[in-house]
Design a protein around this motif. Structure first.
Motif, PDB file in Angstrom:
ATOM      1  N   ARG A   1       0.863  -1.177   0.000  1.00  0.00           N
ATOM      2  CA  ARG A   1       0.000   0.000   0.000  1.00  0.00           C
ATOM      3  C   ARG A   1       0.899   1.226   0.000  1.00  0.00           C
ATOM      4  N   ALA A   2       0.760   2.054  -1.019  1.00  0.00           N
ATOM      5  CA  ALA A   2       1.645   3.202  -1.181  1.00  0.00           C
ATOM      6  C   ALA A   2       0.850   4.497  -1.187  1.00  0.00           C
ATOM      7  N   MET A   3       1.438   5.547  -0.652  1.00  0.00           N
ATOM      8  CA  MET A   3       0.807   6.858  -0.641  1.00  0.00           C
ATOM      9  C   MET A   3       1.780   7.883  -1.224  1.00  0.00           C
ATOM     10  N   PRO A   4       1.705   8.105  -2.538  1.00  0.00           N
ATOM     11  CA  PRO A   4       2.498   9.184  -3.140  1.00  0.00           C
ATOM     12  C   PRO A   4       1.769  10.519  -2.952  1.00  0.00           C
ATOM     13  N   ASN A   5       2.387  11.601  -3.379  1.00  0.00           N
ATOM     14  CA  ASN A   5       1.668  12.873  -3.374  1.00  0.00           C
ATOM     15  C   ASN A   5       1.797  13.546  -4.736  1.00  0.00           C
ATOM     16  N   THR A   6       1.043  14.611  -4.939  1.00  0.00           N
ATOM     17  CA  THR A   6       0.927  15.171  -6.284  1.00  0.00           C
ATOM     18  C   THR A   6       2.220  15.724  -6.888  1.00  0.00           C
ATOM     19  N   PRO A   7       3.221  16.172  -6.111  1.00  0.00           N
ATOM     20  CA  PRO A   7       4.472  16.567  -6.763  1.00  0.00           C
ATOM     21  C   PRO A   7       5.163  15.416  -7.512  1.00  0.00           C
ATOM     22  N   ALA A   8       4.664  14.195  -7.327  1.00  0.00           N
ATOM     23  CA  ALA A   8       5.164  13.072  -8.133  1.00  0.00           C
ATOM     24  C   ALA A   8       4.984  13.362  -9.618  1.00  0.00           C
ATOM     25  N   MET A   9       4.004  14.189  -9.960  1.00  0.00           N
ATOM     26  CA  MET A   9       3.747  14.508 -11.362  1.00  0.00           C
ATOM     27  C   MET A   9       4.900  15.267 -12.003  1.00  0.00           C
ATOM     28  N   VAL A  10       5.746  15.901 -11.177  1.00  0.00           N
ATOM     29  CA  VAL A  10       6.912  16.610 -11.715  1.00  0.00           C
ATOM     30  C   VAL A  10       8.204  15.990 -11.197  1.00  0.00           C
ATOM     31  N   GLY A  11       8.121  14.729 -10.753  1.00  0.00           N
ATOM     32  CA  GLY A  11       9.315  14.028 -10.292  1.00  0.00           C
ATOM     33  C   GLY A  11       9.836  14.483  -8.953  1.00  0.00           C
ATOM     34  N   ARG A  12       9.008  15.170  -8.152  1.00  0.00           N
ATOM     35  CA  ARG A  12       9.467  15.694  -6.867  1.00  0.00           C
ATOM     36  C   ARG A  12       8.538  15.277  -5.735  1.00  0.00           C
ATOM     37  N   GLY A  13       7.936  14.109  -5.871  1.00  0.00           N
ATOM     38  CA  GLY A  13       7.062  13.628  -4.820  1.00  0.00           C
ATOM     39  C   GLY A  13       7.819  12.880  -3.748  1.00  0.00           C
ATOM     40  N   VAL A  14       7.069  12.391  -2.772  1.00  0.00           N
ATOM     41  CA  VAL A  14       7.587  11.472  -1.764  1.00  0.00           C
ATOM     42  C   VAL A  14       6.483  10.453  -1.517  1.00  0.00           C
ATOM     43  N   THR A  15       6.873   9.197  -1.336  1.00  0.00           N
ATOM     44  CA  THR A  15       5.899   8.119  -1.190  1.00  0.00           C
ATOM     45  C   THR A  15       6.140   7.365   0.106  1.00  0.00           C
TER      46      THR A  15
END
Length: 272
Positions: free
Chosen positions: A119-133
């Motif tokens: 079960r993973a929880m990324p956040n929306t900055p993942a869309m620009v390669g700067r998220g954290v999961t």
């Protein structure tokens, strides 16, 4: 990036988050032939990407395919409808990875059966390669599978593994929902600047660039946040005057304590 997978990596849902993950995987060098995308209606841009990179696309789960990794990237409210037809994709060597907020592994198992699950929880900055999961793996996930999943998740930013599934609710409250807190900070700073006499558009530009620039400084600096704060705070100066308000007993910390607690409580309610 190297991912050693016996079967295809199946991505269910190529919308904002799923599409961002797939784009990152392809850019990192994973060949398009490694993927099978299941989505009833990808955007024109996604359709072009799939065709360009040679990614197999189906609107429903094909027969005779078992996934090495099954990424579930659909909205939580769609899970109960989307998952049952996917059960045939799950074999003894499949690891299931869900990025659907609020859906527990027990919920996934009810539809897909027993399997190694993350079960993973990324956040929306993942869309620009700067998220954290934040991620949690159940007992069925092997060390090799965990490493493969981490390799894929790390394309959009760092991965932090937590010890219990319940910890994902706290991760959701801090980093999953966290970008919205930062965006609201920009709104508040801009509004305060307007009330201080600046034109509204100028106040917004100043607030926006200040927060994004401070974030980049935090990203690049080896110093922790408190050190960076101290570096910009001269004794008796303007920053110190503002911080005396923000750091007061009724300032930001108790406000954030309540906000994070409310978000965690809601995450627990959604998880059932």
């Amino acid at each position: 990036m190297s991912v050693d997978a016996a079967g295809p990596i199946v991505l269910v849902g190529a919308g904002n988050m799923g599409g961002a993950m797939l784009s990152g995987w392809l850019k990192s060098g994973v060949p398009g032939s490694s993927f099978l995308v299941l989505d009833p209606g990808p955007s024109p841009a996604m359709q072009s990407l799939l065709a360009e990179k040679g990614v197999r696309h189906e609107t429903s789960a094909p027969a005779g395919v078992q996934a090495s990794i099954l990424f579930v990237a659909v909205k939580p409210q769609l899970i109960d409808a989307v998952l049952p037809p996917l059960k045939g994709l799950v074999g003894p060597g499949t690891v299931v990875v869900s990025v659907a907020a609020g859906k527990t592994l027990a919920n996934l198992e009810a539809h897909l059966g027993k399997a190694g699950m993350v079960r993973a929880m990324p956040n929306t900055p993942a869309m620009v390669g700067r998220g954290v999961t934040g991620a949690y793996a159940n007992e069925g996930v092997t060390a090799e599978q965990r490493a493969e999943v981490e390799t894929l998740l790390k394309v959009s930013g760092p991965v932090e593994w937590v010890a219990t599934e319940a910890d994902i609710d706290a991760v959701t409250a801090v980093s999953g929902s966290g970008p919205a807190y930062v965006f609201y900070l920009v709104e508040c700073m801009a509004e305060a600047g307007r009330k201080a006499g600046l034109p509204a558009d100028l106040a917004m530009r100043l607030a926006r660039e200040t927060v994004s620039g401070a974030g980049e400084l935090l990203h690049q600096s080896p110093d922790d946040a408190s050190k960076l704060r101290q570096n910009v705070t001269s004794p008796g100066g303007t920053t110190a005057a503002a911080l005396s308000v923000l750091m007061a007993e009724d300032g930001m910390q108790p406000l954030f304590d309540r906000a994070i607690a409310a978000a965690r409580k809601r995450a627990e309610e959604l998880a059932g």
